[in-house]
Structures are given as C-alpha cells and as structure tokens.
Write a protein that holds these residues in place. Structure first.
Motif, PDB file in Angstrom:
ATOM      1  N   PRO A 223      32.739  10.794 -14.795  1.00 49.24           N
ATOM      2  CA  PRO A 223      31.816   9.106 -14.198  1.00 49.24           C
ATOM      3  C   PRO A 223      30.836   9.202 -15.398  1.00 49.24           C
ATOM      4  CG  PRO A 223      31.537  10.423 -11.840  1.00 49.24           C
ATOM      5  CD  PRO A 223      32.202  11.429 -13.348  1.00 49.24           C
ATOM      6  N   VAL A 224      30.440   7.999 -15.525  1.00 50.31           N
ATOM      7  CA  VAL A 224      29.641   7.414 -16.532  1.00 50.31           C
ATOM      8  C   VAL A 224      28.028   8.288 -16.654  1.00 50.31           C
ATOM      9  CG1 VAL A 224      27.496   5.617 -17.366  1.00 50.31           C
ATOM     10  CG2 VAL A 224      30.528   5.152 -17.225  1.00 50.31           C
ATOM     11  N   GLU A 225      27.996   8.922 -18.151  1.00 49.77           N
ATOM     12  CA  GLU A 225      26.567  10.041 -18.371  1.00 49.77           C
ATOM     13  C   GLU A 225      25.776   8.577 -18.033  1.00 49.77           C
ATOM     14  OE1 GLU A 225      27.157  11.896 -22.018  1.00 49.77           O
ATOM     15  OE2 GLU A 225      25.281  12.362 -21.865  1.00 49.77           O
ATOM     16  N   GLY A 226      25.094   8.894 -17.697  1.00 53.35           N
ATOM     17  CA  GLY A 226      23.090   8.349 -17.101  1.00 53.35           C
ATOM     18  C   GLY A 226      22.205   8.504 -17.786  1.00 53.35           C
ATOM     19  N   PRO A 227      21.522   7.260 -18.412  1.00 55.85           N
ATOM     20  CA  PRO A 227      20.611   7.951 -19.317  1.00 55.85           C
ATOM     21  C   PRO A 227      19.248   9.124 -19.067  1.00 55.85           C
ATOM     22  CG  PRO A 227      19.919   5.694 -18.998  1.00 55.85           C
ATOM     23  CD  PRO A 227      21.521   6.540 -18.223  1.00 55.85           C
ATOM     24  N   SER A 228      19.444  10.424 -18.869  1.00 57.46           N
ATOM     25  CA  SER A 228      18.566  11.452 -18.110  1.00 57.46           C
ATOM     26  C   SER A 228      17.159  10.623 -18.798  1.00 57.46           C
ATOM     27  CB  SER A 228      19.209  13.304 -18.964  1.00 57.46           C
ATOM     28  OG  SER A 228      18.361  13.580 -18.103  1.00 57.46           O
TER      29      SER A 228
ATOM     30  N   TYR B 234      23.302   2.552 -14.433  1.00 62.77           N
ATOM     31  CA  TYR B 234      22.986   1.530 -15.425  1.00 62.77           C
ATOM     32  C   TYR B 234      23.664   0.240 -15.753  1.00 62.77           C
ATOM     33  CZ  TYR B 234      24.060   3.392 -20.100  1.00 62.77           C
ATOM     34  OH  TYR B 234      25.000   3.520 -21.460  1.00 62.77           O
ATOM     35  N   LEU B 235      25.109   0.786 -16.416  1.00 63.64           N
ATOM     36  CA  LEU B 235      25.301  -0.223 -16.519  1.00 63.64           C
ATOM     37  C   LEU B 235      25.733  -1.515 -15.735  1.00 63.64           C
ATOM     38  CD1 LEU B 235      28.523   1.375 -19.232  1.00 63.64           C
ATOM     39  CD2 LEU B 235      26.477  -0.364 -19.675  1.00 63.64           C
TER      40      LEU B 235
ATOM     41  N   GLY C 268      26.882  -2.937 -24.587  1.00 66.50           N
ATOM     42  CA  GLY C 268      27.760  -1.866 -24.376  1.00 66.50           C
ATOM     43  C   GLY C 268      27.330  -0.423 -24.312  1.00 66.50           C
ATOM     44  N   ALA C 269      28.831   0.564 -23.934  1.00 60.79           N
ATOM     45  CA  ALA C 269      28.490   1.753 -24.425  1.00 60.79           C
ATOM     46  C   ALA C 269      29.600   2.456 -24.719  1.00 60.79           C
ATOM     47  CB  ALA C 269      27.823   2.059 -22.467  1.00 60.79           C
TER      48      ALA C 269
ATOM     49  N   GLY D 269      25.625   3.768 -25.345  1.00 58.16           N
ATOM     50  CA  GLY D 269      25.511   5.083 -24.183  1.00 58.16           C
ATOM     51  C   GLY D 269      24.897   6.123 -24.530  1.00 58.16           C
ATOM     52  N   GLY D 270      25.559   6.834 -23.405  1.00 53.90           N
ATOM     53  CA  GLY D 270      24.979   8.235 -24.041  1.00 53.90           C
ATOM     54  C   GLY D 270      24.384   9.449 -24.029  1.00 53.90           C
TER      55      GLY D 270
ATOM     56  N   LEU E  19      21.935   7.110 -26.627  1.00 51.76           N
ATOM     57  CA  LEU E  19      20.916   5.736 -25.764  1.00 51.76           C
ATOM     58  C   LEU E  19      19.695   7.124 -24.907  1.00 51.76           C
ATOM     59  CD1 LEU E  19      19.425   3.851 -23.660  1.00 51.76           C
ATOM     60  CD2 LEU E  19      21.663   4.383 -22.160  1.00 51.76           C
TER      61      LEU E  19
ATOM     62  N   VAL F 123      16.443  15.752 -15.642  1.00 51.45           N
ATOM     63  CA  VAL F 123      17.078  14.854 -14.468  1.00 51.45           C
ATOM     64  C   VAL F 123      18.177  14.471 -15.283  1.00 51.45           C
ATOM     65  CG1 VAL F 123      15.873  12.298 -14.648  1.00 51.45           C
ATOM     66  CG2 VAL F 123      14.338  14.671 -15.139  1.00 51.45           C
ATOM     67  N   GLU F 124      18.949  13.660 -13.172  1.00 51.49           N
ATOM     68  CA  GLU F 124      20.052  12.861 -13.293  1.00 51.49           C
ATOM     69  C   GLU F 124      19.553  11.876 -13.877  1.00 51.49           C
ATOM     70  OE1 GLU F 124      20.628  13.784  -8.834  1.00 51.49           O
ATOM     71  OE2 GLU F 124      22.584  11.971  -9.559  1.00 51.49           O
ATOM     72  N   GLY F 125      20.616  11.049 -15.150  1.00 54.16           N
ATOM     73  CA  GLY F 125      20.474   9.735 -15.257  1.00 54.16           C
ATOM     74  C   GLY F 125      21.023   8.687 -14.207  1.00 54.16           C
ATOM     75  N   PRO F 126      20.807   7.631 -13.802  1.00 53.19           N
ATOM     76  CA  PRO F 126      21.538   6.575 -13.045  1.00 53.19           C
ATOM     77  C   PRO F 126      22.892   5.869 -14.282  1.00 53.19           C
ATOM     78  CG  PRO F 126      19.740   5.502 -14.111  1.00 53.19           C
ATOM     79  CD  PRO F 126      19.186   7.066 -14.673  1.00 53.19           C
ATOM     80  N   SER F 127      24.138   7.038 -13.187  1.00 48.15           N
ATOM     81  CA  SER F 127      25.493   6.148 -14.127  1.00 48.15           C
ATOM     82  C   SER F 127      25.679   5.371 -13.563  1.00 48.15           C
ATOM     83  CB  SER F 127      26.020   7.302 -12.900  1.00 48.15           C
ATOM     84  OG  SER F 127      27.185   7.650 -13.389  1.00 48.15           O
TER      85      SER F 127
ATOM     86  N   ASP G 252      21.481  -1.400 -27.763  1.00 47.55           N
ATOM     87  CA  ASP G 252      22.044  -0.362 -27.882  1.00 47.55           C
ATOM     88  C   ASP G 252      24.099  -0.247 -27.139  1.00 47.55           C
ATOM     89  OD1 ASP G 252      23.440   2.254 -26.833  1.00 47.55           O
ATOM     90  OD2 ASP G 252      23.409   2.183 -24.714  1.00 47.55           O
TER      91      ASP G 252
ATOM     92  N   LEU H  87      23.509  -4.899 -17.342  1.00 49.29           N
ATOM     93  CA  LEU H  87      24.481  -4.948 -17.837  1.00 49.29           C
ATOM     94  C   LEU H  87      25.426  -6.356 -16.746  1.00 49.29           C
ATOM     95  CD1 LEU H  87      26.608  -4.631 -20.931  1.00 49.29           C
ATOM     96  CD2 LEU H  87      27.440  -6.154 -19.483  1.00 49.29           C
TER      97      LEU H  87
END
Lengths: 335, 335
Positions: free
Chosen positions: A255-260, B262-263, A245-246, A224-225, A228, B256-260, A221, B266
């Motif tokens: 905020p960064v979009e976390g992987p749901s 997650y980076l 990377g993302a 991201g987003g 992912l 589901v709320e994804g973990p923002s 990946d 890395l």
C-alpha cells in the motif's frame, strides 16, 4: 516510408515495477485518413510519471489503459495528409496520440503548435502539461504569494524544474529537493533555485530546518513518501501542500505510504490539496503566454532530456523516470 | 470548607496509554486572592481528547503541560471571594483553571456565564470549545454548503454530536461513525442523523459506499487511522476533509498511521485541512448565539456525560474518552 505502424500496447497490468513483458510491440497497418480526419507521423513522445497510474485498474482521473490498447501518451506529430479543414500537411500538432509511429485523428483535443516560437518538444514540457501543472499547482492550488518560501520535490523533473522557476519568477525563496549532486548543482547554478537538497545524501528534515528556518509556505509535492513527511514537519502557519504526484509510491506493490505527519496540518492550520491539470484547460492559453514571456526574458530556462530512438525504446525510456535518470522533461524523439 | 486544595499534577510523560503513576495527587494550601484577583471553587471540569496531546513534549498549538504542573483543563468555577471589579461572589465563570478544587485568578481569559440561559456544564460543551470546534470546523474550514453529504467520525463525542447536528441544522445529509449499537441508535433516533455506522461491527468502507453513494462532500475527522482512510476513498469531487483530531492515534507508542489513501485528494481535487479553534475566538459570541438559537428551537440537543466525583477521579474519568465510554461531552462534576 514504412508500410507498417509500429506500436506499443499494454500486454498485462504490471505489479510493482513495469517489466518488459508487460508490453506488446506490434506492427499494425498504416491507416489512411477518412473524411474529416488527418494523418501524421510521430516526432516526439512524452514520458510522464503519471503513466504508471494509467496502467493500474483502479478509479482515477482517467480510465486505465485497457489490456491490448495502444499505450496512452501525449506526442507531437507532423501532419502528412489531411481531409480536415483545420490541419494541413506540414503542420505540427500536439495531442494524446499514443505510443505509435503513425496516427490518424479527427482533430478533437488536438492543438496546432507554432514551431517558430519554440521547438516542438517544448510543447510537451514547459509549454505543455508539465508547465501547466506547475503553473496552476503553484498559483491556484498553492495560492502562492510574493516572497514566500517554497519547497519543490522532484525538483529536477519536468514539473519540478518549472515549478521552482515559476516560484522564483514570482519573487519567492525556492528550495529544490532532488537526487544526486549533479541535479542539485543544476537547480542552483543554472535554474536559480536558492538552495537544493540531495535526498540521497542528506537528511532531508535537517536540511529543511537549515534552508527553511521560518517554515515552508508552499510545498509542491511530486514524490510522496518520507519527503512529504519531512516537509509536513516543517510547514509554516497556514502552509499549503500541493499534491501533484507521488512518484516514490507508484511502483509499490505494497500500500501507498501515508503521510505520518499529517497532524501537522492541524497544529499549523495548514492544508493539503490535490488537483488535476485538465480542470484548468480553459486557462491554458493565459498560462502559456506567461510562461513564454518568462522564457523570452530568460527567467525560465527550458530543460529537456531528449532520447533519440524508436517507439520500441519506449518501455526502457519510461524506466528512466522511475530511476530518476532524467533532468527536466523526458521526451523520446523518433528518427 | 477544606483547608487544602486537592490538585492533579503531571508526574511523568506517558508513553502510549496514560497510567495512574503518570499523575501526582497533591494537597496544596488554599490561596487567598490578592489585589485584582478573585478566588473560586471548581464545579465542573472538562475532559477532552486534546488533553492527551498536551502531555507530550513536542511542538503543538499549546506548550506541553510541564512535569510537576497542575494538569491543564477547562472548568467552570463559582466565585467565592473577589478583589476584581468584574467578578463577584456567586458568579459562575469558565476558564483554563486546571484540575484542582480551588482556584485564584486575575481574570485573564475568563468568561462569566449566564446559568439562567443554560446549565454551567453546557459552557464546557455545546456552548464551549467542543461547540465552537464543530461550528468553525464545519462552516469555515469545511466550507459546508446546504444539501451536501457530511460524514462525522467520533460522532457520539462532544464535538461529533455537535458537528452532526449543526450540519443537519444547515440542511445537510449527515452520516455518523461511532462505536457500538447504542451510540449509533442515539445518533439516528435522538439526534436526527440520517445514518450511523458502527465501526466496531461494520466494514466502514462498505457502509460509506451504501450511505454516501454519491461521495462525501465534507468529512469531519475526529479519529484518524483506518476510518480516515475509508472516508478518503469515498470523497466526492472537490470534497473537504476537516482534520479536527485523531483520537485513534493519541495513545500510540508507534508513529501515527498516515492516511494511505491521501492520493484520493488528487483524483478528487479535494483538500484536507487542519485548524485550531482558538484562532476563531473573536467570532465565538456569534457562534454561541447561533448554537443557543438551535438549542432553543430543539434543532440541536445537548448531550452531556456527567460523572460526579472528586478531582482524584480525574485520571480514571479521562480514560473513558480513550475507551469510547462517553456519549456527548464528558464532564467531571465536583460534589
């Protein structure tokens, strides 16, 4: 030869997209190399998605670029004068010399390159950090095995083109995700990917279901987003998600979009793992040797996107990365 | 002995919280065991957060419970009649017998238990799936090493109490996250955790900074949501996030709320990995032996929350899990 050293310095921390006023264009005096140092002229400057992260003031794998500092960048320079025993005028070297026309260095972290084996810019791409990133990300972090199904996002970028081709060289089935029909055609027709998905035109979830009917063993990946999330939904049992990377998230002011779909890791007994390529520095020579061999036999093709210009063009060329305008490694070549 | 077998069946797929009308309370005839089968009376029914996932019609590690089917549940039954050579009247056995008063079984997947070594309910908790989940999640998936810093969420639950105590038995520093001062006091005063964070009263990020100043080596996640994000933000280099569950997300009617954060994987060269305990079935005997030994020496204390009632109480008792009202393993004991 100009008496001034044109430099790009960070003027302000950007919020969201990087704007022209976030940069300072400055003319500094050209320095002479002192004892144990050498001087050089910049030939090629590397442009990398990771640069966006270096502009933010938050903990990361490198300290942020300070306000007023010359922008950090990898580059190839040609040595013009030297008081250092290891470097001679005419040598080409790579290092983190920053976005400026002239450089003075003590040689730490600097590598001499052989321009008879590959053009200088290749040492910023296929044989540089992007190549190393693809190699160790896939083989070490992703623990790639022969015959597996691999999906690469940002597949037409510097790292993506290498990751996909390395996976092909390792006997895997490879699906690339990229933006636009031209990039997708390049992946399949020129670089030998088994399939390409145009995320701008296609439903990525559906396309992955079609091209990876038995699931994804390794997802590499770069973006991201939502992509992912689509890949997580299609992981094979014991799949591995390599977080390289993302780029879709770097210019967020939210905020960064976390992987749901991260709970797919549980259902699929899968893992998601991050890495930083510098940790593998001791093994770079071996990787470079493997990649050179693949280039030599034509299994890996070097894709570079060279923009000719001056250091003053750096801010605009950087934007090409975030607009997805480059194919392969994006490099600024100084006249 | 009643002539009817009271059962709880799934009447409708819940959206968000499970409601009373999603269940059907039915009286079925009591069956006689045919050849090669045995009959039994349910003594203890296990209540597990995972049950919520079994009600949704989506791909998971087990097929969903069908509409009209007896609700899936682990339980301890006492054998009352048998035509099966391995099971005799008076035996206590564990298996996935469902939420009903009377059971007929062919013995597949059924385990006879020794009630002289531990009370029957313990085979649904410390020596059952929650104990196995904690053991393999920490030691195999989390690759726990002596002296590391471990954080457990849902720490006062069936899996959490075991995970924290196993980590202590392995010489780790253990921080539990739970809701309310009583649970937190229990973790530290009775179960020997080094610290506890009350997520209802404290800023979890700040508290983790205080209690894990050098970062988290292993984060054992039972809850997901904002607490997972707080833990990701404090991972140590090469940290491991074990995805065991996500109780904060199970009753969502939104995605589901994804973990923002997650980076952070890395930056910290860390990994996040899911697992399903059934994959370790062959090694359950060894784990049970280790856990029994820790219980024997008092290093691990068995926490159970036993509610006495009838199968008709099942829907209400299940809600206790999602309201965080249980401490340790929640079990329904039939009179």
């Amino acid at each position: 030869m100009s008496a001034t050293n044109r430099q790009i310095r960070l003027a302000a921390r950007p919020t969201g997209d990087v704007k022209a006023e976030d940069w300072e264009h400055r003319s500094a005096p050209v320095e002479e190399p002192g004892p144990g140092r050498f001087a050089g002229r910049t030939r090629f400057i590397s442009l990398d998605p990771a640069m966006r992260g270096w502009l933010d003031d938050r903990p990361s794998y490198l300290p942020p670029v300070g306000i007023g500092e010359v922008m950090r960048a990898g580059s190839v320079i040609e040595v013009t004068a030297s008081n250092h025993p290891d470097f001679q005028p005419g040598d080409h070297v790579v290092g983190t010399f920053g976005v400026q026309e002239y450089v003075v260095s003590d040689g730490k972290g600097v590598l001499r390159i052989d321009t008879s084996l590959a053009p200088p810019s290749t040492y910023l791409g296929a044989l540089g950090m992007p190549g190393m990133t693809a190699y160790f990300g896939l083989l070490d972090v992703g623990a790639l095995k022969d015959g597996e199904t691999v999906v690469v996002s940002g597949a037409a970028g510097a790292v993506g083109t290498m990751a996909g081709q390395i996976a092909k060289a390792k006997g895997c089935r490879v699906i690339g995700i990229a933006g636009g029909p031209q990039k997708c055609a390049l992946l399949v027709d020129e670089l030998g990917f088994d399939a390409a998905i145009d995320y701008r035109a296609e439903d990525v979830r559906k396309a992955l279901r079609q091209h990876a009917p038995d699931g994804i063993d390794v997802y590499f990946d770069n973006v991201g987003g939502g992509i992912l999330d689509a890949a997580l939904a299609r992981l094979a049992m014991h799949g591995r998600v390599v977080i390289c990377g993302a780029i879709s998230q770097y210019n967020n002011s939210t905020p960064v979009e976390g992987p749901s779909n991260y709970l797919s890791l549980l259902v699929r007994r899968a893992r998601m793992e991050g890495f930083v390529v510098f940790d593998y520095a001791k093994r770079f020579p071996q990787a470079a040797q493997d990649i050179s061999a693949w280039i030599g036999t034509g299994r890996v093709k070097v894709k570079e996107h060279v923009v000719k210009g001056t250091v003053d063009d750096f801010p605009e060329v950087l934007q090409m990365l975030f607009r997805g305008e480059n194919v392969g490694k994006l490099v600024l070549e100084l006249a």
